[in-house]
Design a protein around this motif. Structure first.
Motif, mmCIF file in Angstrom:
data_model
loop_
_atom_site.group_PDB
_atom_site.id
_atom_site.type_symbol
_atom_site.label_atom_id
_atom_site.label_comp_id
_atom_site.label_asym_id
_atom_site.label_seq_id
_atom_site.Cartn_x
_atom_site.Cartn_y
_atom_site.Cartn_z
ATOM 1 N N MET A 75 -14.617 -7.616 -7.583
ATOM 2 C CA MET A 75 -13.203 -7.417 -7.319
ATOM 3 C C MET A 75 -13.025 -6.382 -6.206
ATOM 4 S SD MET A 75 -10.379 -6.349 -10.093
ATOM 5 C CE MET A 75 -8.880 -5.627 -9.573
ATOM 6 N N LYS A 76 -12.165 -6.701 -5.266
ATOM 7 C CA LYS A 76 -11.936 -5.811 -4.135
ATOM 8 C C LYS A 76 -11.035 -4.645 -4.542
ATOM 9 C CE LYS A 76 -10.420 -5.760 0.586
ATOM 10 N NZ LYS A 76 -9.771 -6.422 1.674
ATOM 11 N N SER A 77 -11.371 -3.466 -4.069
ATOM 12 C CA SER A 77 -10.572 -2.282 -4.360
ATOM 13 C C SER A 77 -9.243 -2.346 -3.612
ATOM 14 C CB SER A 77 -11.340 -1.028 -3.939
ATOM 15 O OG SER A 77 -10.513 0.110 -4.039
ATOM 16 N N ARG A 78 -8.216 -1.834 -4.222
ATOM 17 C CA ARG A 78 -6.916 -1.787 -3.549
ATOM 18 C C ARG A 78 -6.817 -0.596 -2.597
ATOM 19 N NH1 ARG A 78 -2.597 0.455 -7.973
ATOM 20 N NH2 ARG A 78 -1.466 1.166 -6.176
ATOM 21 N N TRP A 79 -7.779 0.313 -2.691
ATOM 22 C CA TRP A 79 -7.723 1.541 -1.897
ATOM 23 C C TRP A 79 -8.425 1.357 -0.556
ATOM 24 C CZ3 TRP A 79 -4.163 4.295 -3.934
ATOM 25 C CH2 TRP A 79 -3.963 4.281 -5.308
ATOM 26 N N ASN A 80 -7.789 1.855 0.494
ATOM 27 C CA ASN A 80 -8.334 1.790 1.853
ATOM 28 C C ASN A 80 -8.415 3.198 2.431
ATOM 29 O OD1 ASN A 80 -8.324 -1.209 2.263
ATOM 30 N ND2 ASN A 80 -6.175 -0.882 1.797
ATOM 31 N N ASP A 81 -9.373 3.407 3.332
ATOM 32 C CA ASP A 81 -9.524 4.707 3.983
ATOM 33 C C ASP A 81 -8.381 4.962 4.958
ATOM 34 O OD1 ASP A 81 -11.885 5.216 2.672
ATOM 35 O OD2 ASP A 81 -13.172 4.662 4.358
ATOM 36 N N MET A 82 -7.854 6.168 4.919
ATOM 37 C CA MET A 82 -6.880 6.622 5.909
ATOM 38 C C MET A 82 -7.484 7.839 6.590
ATOM 39 S SD MET A 82 -2.851 7.714 5.576
ATOM 40 C CE MET A 82 -3.079 9.354 4.883
ATOM 41 N N LYS A 83 -7.657 7.736 7.914
ATOM 42 C CA LYS A 83 -8.273 8.813 8.693
ATOM 43 C C LYS A 83 -7.363 9.188 9.852
ATOM 44 C CE LYS A 83 -12.927 7.193 7.709
ATOM 45 N NZ LYS A 83 -14.224 6.825 8.255
ATOM 46 N N TYR A 84 -7.480 10.450 10.255
ATOM 47 C CA TYR A 84 -6.703 10.922 11.400
ATOM 48 C C TYR A 84 -7.418 10.527 12.687
ATOM 49 C CZ TYR A 84 -4.216 13.964 14.582
ATOM 50 O OH TYR A 84 -3.465 14.443 15.619
ATOM 51 N N ASN A 85 -6.660 9.984 13.641
ATOM 52 C CA ASN A 85 -7.200 9.630 14.949
ATOM 53 C C ASN A 85 -6.634 10.616 15.959
ATOM 54 O OD1 ASN A 85 -7.271 8.431 17.644
ATOM 55 N ND2 ASN A 85 -8.076 6.619 16.603
ATOM 56 N N GLU A 86 -7.492 11.493 16.437
ATOM 57 C CA GLU A 86 -7.058 12.556 17.340
ATOM 58 C C GLU A 86 -6.534 12.005 18.661
ATOM 59 O OE1 GLU A 86 -8.944 16.580 19.281
ATOM 60 O OE2 GLU A 86 -9.759 15.833 17.392
ATOM 61 N N PRO A 113 -6.636 16.972 8.855
ATOM 62 C CA PRO A 113 -7.155 15.976 9.794
ATOM 63 C C PRO A 113 -8.644 15.662 9.639
ATOM 64 C CG PRO A 113 -5.767 17.536 10.945
ATOM 65 C CD PRO A 113 -5.951 18.062 9.544
ATOM 66 N N ASN A 114 -9.423 16.566 9.085
ATOM 67 C CA ASN A 114 -10.862 16.313 8.951
ATOM 68 C C ASN A 114 -11.217 15.607 7.633
ATOM 69 O OD1 ASN A 114 -10.144 18.623 7.508
ATOM 70 N ND2 ASN A 114 -12.160 19.525 7.691
ATOM 71 N N GLU A 115 -10.211 15.250 6.832
ATOM 72 C CA GLU A 115 -10.423 14.572 5.550
ATOM 73 C C GLU A 115 -10.150 13.080 5.668
ATOM 74 O OE1 GLU A 115 -11.427 15.846 2.552
ATOM 75 O OE2 GLU A 115 -11.657 17.832 3.447
ATOM 76 N N THR A 116 -10.772 12.311 4.784
ATOM 77 C CA THR A 116 -10.468 10.890 4.632
ATOM 78 C C THR A 116 -9.777 10.722 3.302
ATOM 79 O OG1 THR A 116 -12.395 10.224 5.940
ATOM 80 C CG2 THR A 116 -11.441 8.565 4.465
ATOM 81 N N TYR A 117 -8.624 10.060 3.315
ATOM 82 C CA TYR A 117 -7.847 9.847 2.099
ATOM 83 C C TYR A 117 -7.908 8.379 1.708
ATOM 84 C CZ TYR A 117 -5.951 14.459 3.156
ATOM 85 O OH TYR A 117 -5.815 15.806 3.418
ATOM 86 N N GLN A 118 -7.837 8.108 0.427
ATOM 87 C CA GLN A 118 -7.792 6.745 -0.093
ATOM 88 C C GLN A 118 -6.329 6.414 -0.390
ATOM 89 O OE1 GLN A 118 -10.582 4.554 -0.834
ATOM 90 N NE2 GLN A 118 -11.386 5.962 0.672
ATOM 91 N N VAL A 119 -5.825 5.332 0.231
ATOM 92 C CA VAL A 119 -4.410 4.982 0.075
ATOM 93 C C VAL A 119 -4.247 3.485 -0.179
ATOM 94 C CG1 VAL A 119 -3.665 6.865 1.583
ATOM 95 C CG2 VAL A 119 -4.041 4.597 2.556
ATOM 96 N N ASP A 120 -3.078 3.151 -0.716
ATOM 97 C CA ASP A 120 -2.643 1.765 -0.856
ATOM 98 C C ASP A 120 -1.279 1.686 -0.201
ATOM 99 O OD1 ASP A 120 -2.320 -0.885 -1.617
ATOM 100 O OD2 ASP A 120 -1.587 -0.366 -3.605
ATOM 101 N N ILE A 121 -1.215 0.990 0.924
ATOM 102 C CA ILE A 121 0.019 0.945 1.715
ATOM 103 C C ILE A 121 0.575 -0.463 1.744
ATOM 104 C CG2 ILE A 121 -1.127 0.594 3.911
ATOM 105 C CD1 ILE A 121 0.965 2.592 5.073
#
Length: 78
Positions: free
Chosen positions: A1-12, A70-78
């Motif tokens: 099963m695919k996770s609903r969470w995706n990586d959100m990263k800051y793009n400088e 900005p240096n963190e990766t967050y898990q989000v569902d958008i």
């Protein structure tokens, strides 16, 4: 099963947050976008993203502001 969470990263270079899907396609997050932030252990936080001097999220009835790192990766569902 695919996770609903995706990586959100800051793009400088773009000066914005980007949500990535499996094939390196990304969505540039804009002010006012709502998403769920994964807190771990099945917990999530519904929030809205905004930009002042820095990017932050707004949560709750009192519109509490929390700054994103900005240096963190967050898990989000958008």
């Amino acid at each position: 099963m695919k996770s609903r969470w995706n990586d959100m990263k800051y793009n400088e270079d773009l000066d914005c947050w980007v949500v990535f899907w499996g094939d390196n396609m990304g969505y540039k997050v804009r002010c006012g976008d709502w998403f769920d932030l994964h807190l771990g252990e099945g917990r999530k936080l519904s929030c809205r993203i905004e930009l002042g001097r820095e990017w932050y999220i707004i949560v709750g009835r009192n519109e509490t502001k929390l700054y994103l790192k900005p240096n963190e990766t967050y898990q989000v569902d958008i």
